[in-house]
Design a protein around this motif. Structure first.
Motif, short mmCIF file in Angstrom:
data_model
loop_
_atom_site.label_atom_id
_atom_site.label_comp_id
_atom_site.label_asym_id
_atom_site.label_seq_id
_atom_site.Cartn_x
_atom_site.Cartn_y
_atom_site.Cartn_z
N ALA A 1 41.11 45.13 42.13
CA ALA A 1 41.26 46.15 41.07
C ALA A 1 39.71 46.62 40.68
O ALA A 1 39.28 45.59 39.35
CB ALA A 1 42.13 45.06 40.30
N THR A 2 38.98 47.42 40.78
CA THR A 2 37.77 47.74 40.71
C THR A 2 37.81 49.52 40.86
O THR A 2 38.66 50.14 41.61
CB THR A 2 36.58 47.24 41.18
N ASN B 1 37.15 50.33 33.98
CA ASN B 1 36.66 49.01 34.97
C ASN B 1 37.70 48.61 33.05
O ASN B 1 37.50 47.33 32.51
CB ASN B 1 36.22 48.24 35.19
N SER C 1 43.32 46.21 33.37
CA SER C 1 44.77 45.73 33.46
C SER C 1 45.41 45.42 34.14
O SER C 1 46.09 46.12 35.32
CB SER C 1 45.40 45.18 31.68
N VAL C 2 45.75 44.33 34.96
CA VAL C 2 45.86 43.60 36.64
C VAL C 2 47.38 42.31 36.50
O VAL C 2 46.89 41.51 35.82
CB VAL C 2 45.67 44.07 37.87
N VAL D 1 42.43 39.83 43.93
CA VAL D 1 43.15 40.56 43.06
C VAL D 1 41.75 41.38 42.43
O VAL D 1 41.73 42.16 41.86
CB VAL D 1 44.27 40.10 42.28
N ARG D 2 40.98 40.02 41.59
CA ARG D 2 39.79 40.52 40.52
C ARG D 2 39.29 41.37 41.39
O ARG D 2 38.25 42.30 41.57
CB ARG D 2 39.26 39.59 40.11
N ASP D 3 38.51 41.08 42.55
CA ASP D 3 37.85 41.76 43.72
C ASP D 3 38.18 43.50 44.42
O ASP D 3 37.60 44.11 44.47
CB ASP D 3 37.79 41.44 44.77
N ASP E 1 46.20 34.73 45.41
CA ASP E 1 44.49 34.45 45.28
C ASP E 1 44.06 35.38 44.29
O ASP E 1 43.43 36.78 43.54
CB ASP E 1 44.01 34.60 46.48
N GLU E 2 43.88 34.77 43.15
CA GLU E 2 43.02 35.61 41.77
C GLU E 2 41.61 36.59 41.51
O GLU E 2 41.86 36.89 41.48
CB GLU E 2 42.95 34.62 39.96
N ARG E 3 40.58 35.95 42.47
CA ARG E 3 39.55 36.31 42.78
C ARG E 3 39.66 37.39 43.80
O ARG E 3 39.53 38.61 43.21
CB ARG E 3 38.47 35.72 43.75
#
Length: 152
Positions: free
Chosen positions: A149-150, A128, A132-133, A145-147, A141-143
């Motif tokens: 991308a791990t 992590n 970068s994504v 994507v963040r959730d 929905d940025e959140r």
């Protein structure tokens, strides 16, 4: 590749899936991209991360590695048949490594790669801290994507 097979061929989620490596003198980057419908983006991202996690945790089979080596060998042979491509390859090698290896030495280096080598490099790349994504789409929905991308 696993990405192309799973995301494009098996599930039809993307128009194309591609991965590549960019070399620089002192660093580099691995890039994975997918041309997909906005609605399929979350599932495509989740599958992409899952495939990367699987390589990280379980490595690759000897069969997969042989297939990759055969592909690279063929790609190099076809690319270097053209004089301009060969000159570009020489220039890139000189700029990124400050040396030029012979084609035979490069192929020998590829042939020497083991499944353990792949897993060791995956541990350095698939984390992590280095991730970068980028999503190019209408408001996403940025959140979410963040959730997704791990590597964990």
């Amino acid at each position: 590749s696993r990405l192309n097979h799973e995301i494009r061929e098996k599930r039809g989620l993307a128009y194309d899936v591609d991965s590549s490596i960019t070399y620089f003198y002192d660093t580099g980057a691995m890039r994975i991209s997918a041309g997909t419908d906005v609605a399929a983006m979350p599932k495509t991202l989740k599958l992409t991360m899952g495939i990367c996690r699987d390589v990280l945790r379980n490595g690759v089979s000897s069969r997969e590695l042989k297939h990759a080596k055969d592909y690279i060998r063929g790609h190099i042979a076809l690319t270097l048949e053209r004089t301009a491509e060969y000159m570009l390859w020489l220039g890139e090698s000189l700029l990124t490594t400050n040396s030029v290896m012979s084609v035979e030495d490069i192929l020998a280096a590829y042939d020497a790669v083991t499944p353990d080598d792949i897993q060791r490099v995956a541990a350095r790349v698939f984390n992590n801290r280095n991730l970068s994504v980028a999503v190019v789409a209408p408001a996403t929905d940025e959140r979410a994507v963040r959730d997704l991308a791990t590597f964990e």
